[in-house]
Design a protein around this motif. Structure first.
Motif, PDB file in Angstrom:
ATOM      1  N   ALA A   5       0.836  -1.195   0.000  1.00 19.12           N
ATOM      2  CA  ALA A   5       0.000   0.000   0.000  1.00 19.12           C
ATOM      3  C   ALA A   5       0.873   1.247   0.000  1.00 19.12           C
ATOM      4  CB  ALA A   5      -0.911  -0.008   1.220  1.00 19.12           C
ATOM      5  N   ARG A   8       2.379   2.204  -3.277  1.00 21.38           N
ATOM      6  CA  ARG A   8       1.467   2.700  -4.275  1.00 21.38           C
ATOM      7  C   ARG A   8       1.422   4.220  -4.238  1.00 21.38           C
ATOM      8  NH1 ARG A   8      -4.116   0.439  -3.633  1.00 21.38           N
ATOM      9  NH2 ARG A   8      -2.982  -1.503  -3.720  1.00 21.38           N
ATOM     10  N   GLY A   9       1.568   4.766  -3.035  1.00 23.32           N
ATOM     11  CA  GLY A   9       1.603   6.217  -2.909  1.00 23.32           C
ATOM     12  C   GLY A   9       2.795   6.715  -3.691  1.00 23.32           C
TER      13      GLY A   9
ATOM     14  N   MET B 273       9.310  10.776  10.997  1.00 24.76           N
ATOM     15  CA  MET B 273       7.929  10.312  10.962  1.00 24.76           C
ATOM     16  C   MET B 273       6.982  11.518  10.992  1.00 24.76           C
ATOM     17  SD  MET B 273       7.510   7.041  11.036  1.00 24.76           S
ATOM     18  CE  MET B 273       8.817   5.894  10.729  1.00 24.76           C
ATOM     19  N   ASP B 274       5.835  11.334  10.346  1.00 24.88           N
ATOM     20  CA  ASP B 274       4.903  12.455  10.265  1.00 24.88           C
ATOM     21  C   ASP B 274       4.368  12.877  11.627  1.00 24.88           C
ATOM     22  OD1 ASP B 274       5.098  12.739   7.540  1.00 24.88           O
ATOM     23  OD2 ASP B 274       3.617  11.186   7.159  1.00 24.88           O
ATOM     24  N   TYR B 275       4.269  11.901  12.550  1.00 23.63           N
ATOM     25  CA  TYR B 275       3.699  12.319  13.842  1.00 23.63           C
ATOM     26  C   TYR B 275       4.633  13.241  14.606  1.00 23.63           C
ATOM     27  CZ  TYR B 275       6.172   8.138  15.671  1.00 23.63           C
ATOM     28  OH  TYR B 275       7.094   7.180  15.986  1.00 23.63           O
TER      29      TYR B 275
ATOM     30  N   SER C 315       4.479  18.429  -2.753  1.00 27.52           N
ATOM     31  CA  SER C 315       4.684  18.273  -1.312  1.00 27.52           C
ATOM     32  C   SER C 315       5.643  19.320  -0.779  1.00 27.52           C
ATOM     33  CB  SER C 315       5.221  16.879  -1.008  1.00 27.52           C
ATOM     34  OG  SER C 315       4.239  15.927  -1.302  1.00 27.52           O
ATOM     35  N   MET C 356      -2.175  19.941   9.116  1.00 29.34           N
ATOM     36  CA  MET C 356      -1.891  19.025   8.021  1.00 29.34           C
ATOM     37  C   MET C 356      -2.510  17.662   8.245  1.00 29.34           C
ATOM     38  SD  MET C 356       1.815  19.237   6.273  1.00 29.34           S
ATOM     39  CE  MET C 356       1.470  18.091   4.981  1.00 29.34           C
ATOM     40  N   TYR C 358      -1.811  13.749   6.629  1.00 30.91           N
ATOM     41  CA  TYR C 358      -0.738  13.135   5.855  1.00 30.91           C
ATOM     42  C   TYR C 358      -1.227  11.968   5.021  1.00 30.91           C
ATOM     43  CZ  TYR C 358       2.182  15.897   8.932  1.00 30.91           C
ATOM     44  OH  TYR C 358       2.771  16.922   9.610  1.00 30.91           O
ATOM     45  N   GLN C 359      -0.376  11.593   4.057  1.00 30.00           N
ATOM     46  CA  GLN C 359      -0.712  10.480   3.184  1.00 30.00           C
ATOM     47  C   GLN C 359      -0.719   9.151   3.926  1.00 30.00           C
ATOM     48  OE1 GLN C 359       2.058   9.863   0.008  1.00 30.00           O
ATOM     49  NE2 GLN C 359       0.914   8.161  -0.815  1.00 30.00           N
ATOM     50  N   MET C 360       0.392   8.925   4.662  1.00 24.52           N
ATOM     51  CA  MET C 360       0.574   7.623   5.281  1.00 24.52           C
ATOM     52  C   MET C 360       0.072   7.688   6.703  1.00 24.52           C
ATOM     53  SD  MET C 360       2.252   5.834   3.019  1.00 24.52           S
ATOM     54  CE  MET C 360       2.908   4.606   4.112  1.00 24.52           C
ATOM     55  N   THR C 363       2.417   6.364   9.504  1.00 28.69           N
ATOM     56  CA  THR C 363       3.516   7.127  10.086  1.00 28.69           C
ATOM     57  C   THR C 363       3.020   8.444  10.666  1.00 28.69           C
ATOM     58  OG1 THR C 363       3.997   8.227   8.008  1.00 28.69           O
ATOM     59  CG2 THR C 363       5.151   6.167   8.440  1.00 28.69           C
ATOM     60  N   ALA C 364       1.757   8.767  10.435  1.00 28.53           N
ATOM     61  CA  ALA C 364       1.261  10.052  10.905  1.00 28.53           C
ATOM     62  C   ALA C 364       0.782   9.991  12.346  1.00 28.53           C
ATOM     63  CB  ALA C 364       0.128  10.538  10.005  1.00 28.53           C
ATOM     64  N   LEU C 365       0.529   8.776  12.849  1.00 30.13           N
ATOM     65  CA  LEU C 365       0.049   8.651  14.226  1.00 30.13           C
ATOM     66  C   LEU C 365       1.110   7.940  15.054  1.00 30.13           C
ATOM     67  CD1 LEU C 365      -3.563   7.381  13.507  1.00 30.13           C
ATOM     68  CD2 LEU C 365      -2.771   9.725  13.669  1.00 30.13           C
ATOM     69  N   ASP C 440      -2.247  16.136   2.247  1.00 28.28           N
ATOM     70  CA  ASP C 440      -1.172  15.682   1.353  1.00 28.28           C
ATOM     71  C   ASP C 440      -1.463  14.251   0.895  1.00 28.28           C
ATOM     72  OD1 ASP C 440       1.103  15.126   0.002  1.00 28.28           O
ATOM     73  OD2 ASP C 440       2.483  15.548   1.647  1.00 28.28           O
ATOM     74  N   GLU C 441      -2.034  14.110  -0.288  1.00 28.97           N
ATOM     75  CA  GLU C 441      -2.321  12.787  -0.853  1.00 28.97           C
ATOM     76  C   GLU C 441      -3.084  11.912   0.144  1.00 28.97           C
ATOM     77  OE1 GLU C 441      -1.424  11.695  -3.908  1.00 28.97           O
ATOM     78  OE2 GLU C 441       0.393  12.727  -4.528  1.00 28.97           O
ATOM     79  N   SER C 444      -4.474   8.529  -1.310  1.00 29.24           N
ATOM     80  CA  SER C 444      -3.812   7.685  -2.302  1.00 29.24           C
ATOM     81  C   SER C 444      -3.296   6.376  -1.727  1.00 29.24           C
ATOM     82  CB  SER C 444      -2.691   8.440  -2.999  1.00 29.24           C
ATOM     83  OG  SER C 444      -1.862   9.016  -2.062  1.00 29.24           O
ATOM     84  N   ALA C 445      -3.173   6.270  -0.392  1.00 25.99           N
ATOM     85  CA  ALA C 445      -2.733   4.984   0.156  1.00 25.99           C
ATOM     86  C   ALA C 445      -3.933   4.120   0.539  1.00 25.99           C
ATOM     87  CB  ALA C 445      -1.839   5.212   1.360  1.00 25.99           C
TER      88      ALA C 445
END
Lengths: 385, 388, 547
Positions: A5, A8-9, B273-275, C315, C356, C358-360, C363-365, C440-441, C444-445
């Motif tokens: 997944a 794919r991004g 990491m985004d967090y 981005s 923001m 995020y896409q993923m 990784t965002a949490l 940001d996207e 898409s995931a």
């Protein structure tokens, strides 16, 4: 599934994060840093240096850059070694000779060693002499000379170290000749026969070997091969003028001890590198093209495995540098490691300094070799766009 | 050269055996044999040969140590099995769940660590004698059999000046393991803090620390430790307590460079990491970033690294003591004991038990590092399994 | 006549956590000679595993536990390894998702191409090379005589994918498995690869299984479509019938995703202050300039979609706006007021206003914090709420994102599905009570149905709370669904911008045109039409693949 997944991004930011997330799943092995380097070099082979676009010139440029960096490291290391010794408080010469030394003896040593000069000048002088091969005079000798008034020309540090250095190189060489083919072969087998009884047994055996102190392995070998079944001598008294066969016989036991330790490390790292390689999609592709297992390995895996394996070998030879000290002491092998330990006990600082410098240089050189070989073997750099 | 010829001949014979075995198996028409590669058949032949060889060795009268090793291995395996069985049925549910998926090696490792910890903590109660007590009878042979020169009062014998080896082994757990543990803690405190800091702050601080660590790591650690110990010994002027203290600090500093590397790379992996980015953009301070966002996620790899570092530090200290520059007498420690008892090994041909005296402390060292390594191996394996 | 491939009641299991879990559960599949079967489903539906099983192959950690796979009368699951090996590459070939990873970096492309025909004894090396050149020509690769003598890393992604198709064709197999061959490519590159694959499959009358998650793509390629859902078949039907009359609810919902459409809001009054304006921003990573003179406005309550292919600087624009990457020149204004360049210099309130998503979501949490902690932190941080008030606010936010507080409050991110995670990410942004959210996207995931749910949620929140969105995406379908205004970017520049309806009606900037026309449509004739419009020559021109 998650990676599928993720891949794919398409934004580059996502890829960056995916890479970052991979950092977590680092391989399980004792020598983390080294294996990471191995990983990096397989990854490198896959992705290539970003932004490097030049031809053969760029390879040479990178190699020269690494060489320069290695030299710089060596220079700084020499500063650290020199500086560390000169950190000593109070009078260096007095400290060495002890309270009972006569003031004249102390003064003689001070001038002789140039201890009355400022630190940077002493460093430059030491480095200049070291580069010329003059590593100074050992304290034990200087102490002796201060009473007799003359310095024995055969008692310089260099004269002490040179023959022992040759002996150590011989020991390391014998070890490498036994250990490298053994470890690489067994490592490849463990990777190909993953999760079989052989692999699990090898895992336990190598972990145990890595976990054992060198002297434990040494005494077990002595017990089995020298005492209970006297096939090899337990003491490695080597002297000039010995025949090669005799020399080899007396070196065999320490070499076997080192082999046990180094093979375990090398085998685990080889296994990890090969497993990483066999998981590459192009290996699966070769299988799906109906190629025979032997051809998959010989033609598709091996050319790409060379870089990581060479890297593993170089790193482990660098490891030998440390292992050699204890083993030489156990077998009373007249190498540089034993001299080093003796000098440490005698607080013979010029000798300690020189040995330390030699060990560090060998270590840096081998690491550098590993680095350069992995660059040179990268097809992306050899065949630029 | 004839040795090599022999080896080649044996391997060729085994290959032939594998081939023949496979051909024989194919007569039965089983799929297993049909799809078996020659390499696998060779592997089976090799395993068969090894098994037969071991059985033959077992029956030989001279192979005392081989029998001991096998018995030891079997006892360890059974002990680990029983321990795992107990773990699966006793204790709280969460713990039992852990035990259910544990390989035998990890169970063995945990058992060893527990035993060592108990021995180290209660050394004063367990040991029959003091670690420095000189008890008169010197050079008593281990085994406690008077006919062989042993003494039931000293089951593992005494050393050259008549100190009880068993008691010194027990106190050695306290001294050697305790010092190694303290050193590792110090190394982690130093390297972990600086590494995470470098990862979070980045920029020049990161550059400065990383380059410094690069230089320190360019010197092989045992060599560097020996160099610094020489200087420390001049400094300590023969005060043995101080020398041991310097040794702890020196090894901790040298090892903290390795911890720094790992902490930094783990930290950087988390910082991107985004967090963490979200927390930064929220305007959170450094404290929140490090302690709330980064540290909880860095704990697992750092813990595994702690195990590996401990092994490394422990082996370094043992080696230094063995070389005579580590832990100083009168403290009992395993490295020094090996060195002191080493010459006993030469009498092993007359009485096999004698060889135990120097090998036991060495075995004690090896056992603990093996145990810790097994546990770490399992932890890392589990972590990598969860991620993929 | 027997079908070429016949799979009956196939069961496949995968190992995780030392246990075997089913991946494919009793799937039947029949493929006639010369037929192309499309296999679609979401991630984790077992498509790729099924595709490989059709070759009698299972990856490490996967095993085929039951059923039969008959290829031209031979049962692959009971055949010997030797028999299977002689089929693979010769009569059944495979085209993998990532061509760049599936070519061996150590060998020239031509050597890898000729390996199968030479080793299977079909042609000698000389003939194989000549044949390869011919295939390269058929696949419209540039410089077919010499391209094979390059190394994989010297050839662009779209070209590599075509070369892999050529390699699969090298033995003229009866069956080719295409495993998401265009998923890793940009839309404009995808067209050429699709066209090339379809042509060559047609030409040689090869049967194929085409695996993808993209319905519009599969509509162009396949004669029949089979829909999979978590390892089970949902339905199978000829392509046209499937598109016009899907039978099952699940299939209908897949098709309906593209139906979500939100009317464009009326244009803002001319004198309005935009909530955010980016003015002449130029930014660089080190020496490499990635943004050049970017300018656009976002007005209150509106959604601005920033569109472009990978590497276009979308981005990076977000990073400049949030202050993570201070621009080299130019300013970012929030409600007319210039924002400090770096986020460290911005005040708490300035930071709060722009959030923001995020896409993923993975990784965002923070994986070690519960949902309540993640959502609660901004509430506490910006509004200083504690205790019961905090809890009440978190519950309110969770209801806004349609997650039941009682069930989800104490869960960790690892215990949530992809869509739920993305919702928590949205709640965290909302918790700050911002005026502008940068997405940001964000979809898409995610799988299509889940993505649609997220888009609907975002649209509803915008209506309720008057939020403004900056929506970064490469997916024009998403743009059509949600945007009010569109900004098209290419290699760090804004190529075109304007209201959505205006942007989707010609005339366009040539790049916008290429981008728009390259988005596959749910119409089996779309590719034919497009190719006719562009002409085959035009396609060659478009083959200016970027790496």
């Amino acid at each position: 599934m998650r990676w599928a997944a993720a891949m794919r991004g398409r934004s580059s930011a996502a890829r960056r994060k995916v890479k970052a997330a991979r950092l977590y799943s680092y391989p399980h092995i004792a020598n983390l840093k080294a294996i990471k380097r191995v990983r990096k070099c397989t990854v490198l082979a896959r992705s290539g240096h970003r932004g490097v676009s030049g031809g053969l010139g760029s390879v040479i440029r990178i190699v020269l850059q690494r060489l320069g960096f290695g030299l710089l490291t060596l220079l700084i290391v020499s500063m650290v070694i020199f500086g560390a010794v000169n950190l000593l408080p109070g009078d260096f010469a007095q400290a060495v000779l002890g309270q009972s030394a006569t003031p004249e003896a102390v003064a003689a040593i001070r001038t002789q060693l140039g201890l009355d000069q400022p630190l940077p000048i002493r460093y430059v002088a030491w480095l200049r002499d070291a580069a010329r091969g003059d590593l100074g005079v050992s304290f034990a000798q200087a102490n002796f000379a201060s009473f007799t008034g003359r310095v024995d020309p055969s008692a310089t540090v260099l004269a002490q170290i040179a023959p022992r250095f040759a002996n150590t190189m011989f020991l390391a060489g014998v070890t490498a000749v036994i250990a490298v083919p053994l470890a690489v072969g067994l490592g490849i087998l463990a990777a190909l026969w993953r999760d079989t009884a052989f692999d699990k047994g090898a895992n336990i055996a190598t972990l145990s070997s890595i976990s054992s102190p060198e002297f434990f392995l040494a005494y077990i070998l002595i017990l089995l091969l020298a005492v209970v079944n006297p096939v090899l001598p337990s003491l490695s008294n080597i002297f000039p003028g010995m025949s090669f066969g005799e020399r080899l016989e007396r070196t065999l036991l320490p070499a076997l001890t080192l082999t046990l330790v180094v093979t375990a490390h090398m085998m685990r790292m080889t296994r990890a590198a090969i497993l990483n390689l066999m998981a590459q999609p192009y290996i699966e592709m070769a299988r799906l093209k109906g190629m025979r297992p032997f051809r998959v390995i010989w033609r598709h895996a091996l050319p790409n495995a060379l870089a990581p394996i060479v890297n593993v070998v170089a790193l482990n030879l660098a490891y030998l540098v440390t292992g050699v000290v204890v083993v030489e002491v156990v077998f009373v092998y007249p190498g540089i490691g034993q001299l080093f330990v003796d000098s440490v006990k005698l607080r013979d600082i010029p000798v300690v300094q020189a040995c330390c410098l030699i060990f560090a240089a060998a270590y840096i050189l081998l690491n550098l070799t590993a680095d350069i070989l992995s660059i040179v073997s990268n097809p992306r750099l050899r065949h630029p766009k | 050269m004839s040795v090599w010829l022999w080896i080649v001949a044996v391997l060729a014979a085994l290959l032939g055996l594998g081939w023949a075995g496979r051909a024989l198996g194919r007569l039965s028409g089983r799929r297993r044999f049909r799809d078996m590669s020659l390499a696998e058949a060779f592997g089976w032949a090799l395993a068969l040969a090894a098994l037969l060889g071991a059985a033959w060795l077992w029956t030989r009268p001279g192979a005392v140590y081989f029998r001991w090793a096998l018995i030891g291995f079997a006892i360890s395996a059974v002990a680990a099995f029983v321990f795992r069985l107990l773990g699966r049925h006793l204790g709280p549910e969460r713990l039992r769940k852990q035990f259910r998926k544990m390989p035998l090696t990890a169970a063995f490792g945990i058992l060893v660590i527990i035993i060592y910890a108990v021995v180290a903590i209660f050394a004063g109660w367990i040991a029959p004698h003091g670690q420095e007590a000189v008890l008169g009878a010197a050079n008593v042979v281990p085994g406690g059999d008077p006919a062989m020169g042993g003494d039931p009062a000293f089951p593992l014998g005494t050393d050259r000046i008549g100190r009880d080896i068993l008691s010194r082994l027990i106190y050695g757990a306290q001294n050697t393991v305790g010092l190694a543990f303290a050193t590792t803690l110090l190394a982690f405190f130093l390297g972990g803090t600086l590494g995470l800091l470098a990862a979070v702050v980045g920029g020049w601080l990161d550059q400065l620390l990383s380059r410094g660590v690069d230089v320190l790591m360019a010197i092989p650690s045992l060599i560097f430790a020996l160099l610094l110990l020489t200087i420390a010994s001049v400094w300590a002027e023969g005060a043995r307590g101080w020398l041991t203290f310097y040794m702890v600090v020196i090894i901790a500093v040298i090892d903290s460079t390795r911890v720094f590397r790992l902490a930094r790379s783990v930290g950087i992996g988390i910082v991107v990491m985004d967090y963490v980015e979200a927390a930064k953009l929220r305007g959170e301070g450094m404290g929140h970033l490090v302690f709330r966002e980064i540290l909880p996620n860095a704990m697992a790899p750092l813990l595994a690294e702690f195990g590996l570092r401990f092994c490394f530090v422990f082996l370094t200290i043992a080696s230094l003591s063995f070389l005579g520059v580590g832990i100083q007498p009168p403290l009992a420690d395993w490295g020094t004991m090996v060195r002191d008892l080493a010459q006993f090994i030469n009498f092993a041909a007359f009485a096999p038990m004698v060889a135990l005296a120097p090998l036991l402390p060495a075995l004690a060292i090896a056992l603990l590092t093996v145990g810790v390594n097994f546990v770490v191996d399992w932890m890392l394996h589990r972590a990598s399994g969860l991620k993929s | 006549m027997t079908p070429l491939l016949e799979i009956r009641d196939l069961w496949i299991e995968g190992r995780s956590d030392e246990e075997w879990h089913p991946i494919v559960e009793g799937v039947d599949l029949t493929l006639g000679r010369g037929e192309v079967l499309g296999l679609i489903g979401e991630s984790g539906a077992g498509k790729s595993t099924l595709g490989l099983a059709a070759m009698g192959y299972a990856r490490d950690g996967v095993r085929i536990s039951g059923g039969s796979v008959r290829f031209d009368g031979m049962d692959l699951l009971r055949a010997s390894t030797e028999q299977k090996r002689s089929l693979l590459g010769r009569r059944i070939a495979y085209v993998a998702q990532s061509a760049a990873a599936s070519f061996n970096p150590a060998h020239k492309l031509i050597d890898q191409h000729v390996e199968a025909p030479v080793r299977h004894g079909i042609r000698d090396r000389g003939e194989s090379v000549a044949d390869a050149v011919e295939l390269y020509e058929k696949l419209r690769l540039p410089d077919p005589d010499r391209i094979g003598f390059r190394y994989p890393h010297q050839v662009s992604g779209g070209q590599l994918q075509r070369m892999m198709t050529a390699m699969a064709m090298s033995c003229r197999p009866d069956l080719i498995i295409f495993d998401e061959p265009t998923t890793a490519l940009d839309v404009t590159t995808q067209i050429e690869v699709l066209a090339a694959i379809r042509d060559i499959v047609d030409q040689f009358g090869t049967s194929a299984i085409y695996i993808t998650h993209d319905l519009a793509v599969v509509a162009q390629m396949a004669d029949r479509i089979k829909v999979l859902l978590s390892g089970r078949e949902v339905e199978t039907a000829p392509t046209r019938e499937m598109l016009t009359h899907p039978r099952e609810e699940y299939t209908k919902s897949l098709w309906a995703v593209r139906g979500f459409h939100r009317p464009e809001k009326p244009a803002p009054a001319p004198g309005d202050t935009p909530i955010l304006s980016v003015e002449g921003v130029t930014a660089a990573y080190g020496r490499q300039t990635v943004l050049e003179e970017i300018s656009f406005d976002i007005h209150p309550g509106r959604t601005v979609a920033v569109v472009g292919e990978s590497g276009s600087g979308k981005s990076t624009t977000a990073r400049v706006i949030t202050g993570l990457l201070p621009p080299r020149s130019g300013t970012v204004r929030f409600e007319g007021e210039a924002l400090p360049a770096g986020y460290r210099q911005r005040g708490k309130d300035q930071l709060r206003q722009i959030q923001m998503i995020y896409q993923m979501a993975d990784t965002a949490l923070n994986p070690r914090q519960s949902v309540a902690q993640i959502i609660g932190r901004p509430v506490r941080f910006y509004r200083g709420l504690r205790g019961r008030a905090l809890r009440a606010r978190v519950d309110e936010l969770m209801e806004q994102i349609e997650l039941d507080p009682a069930t989800f409050r104490d869960r960790l991110p690892g215990e949530l599905s992809g869509g739920q995670k993305q919702r928590v990410g949205i709640a965290r942004a909302l918790a700050a009570e911002p005026r502008l959210i940068i997405c940001d996207e964000v979809t898409s995931a995610l799988d299509q149905i889940v993505a649609e749910g997220i888009l609907r949620l975002l649209a509803r929140l915008q209506d309720e709370l008057g939020l403004s969105y900056m929506f970064i995406t490469h997916d024009l379908a998403t743009v059509k669904a949600i945007a009010d205004e569109v900004v098209v970017m290419q290699s760090g520049r804004v190529i075109e911008q304007g209201a959505k309806t205006a942007m989707f009606t010609p005339p366009h900037h040539p790049y916008t045109d290429l981008l728009l026309s390259s988005v596959p449509e749910m119409d089996p004739d779309w590719l034919d039409r497009l190719l006719a419009e562009r002409g085959v020559e035009g396609l060659g021109e478009a083959a200016t693949d970027r790496m």
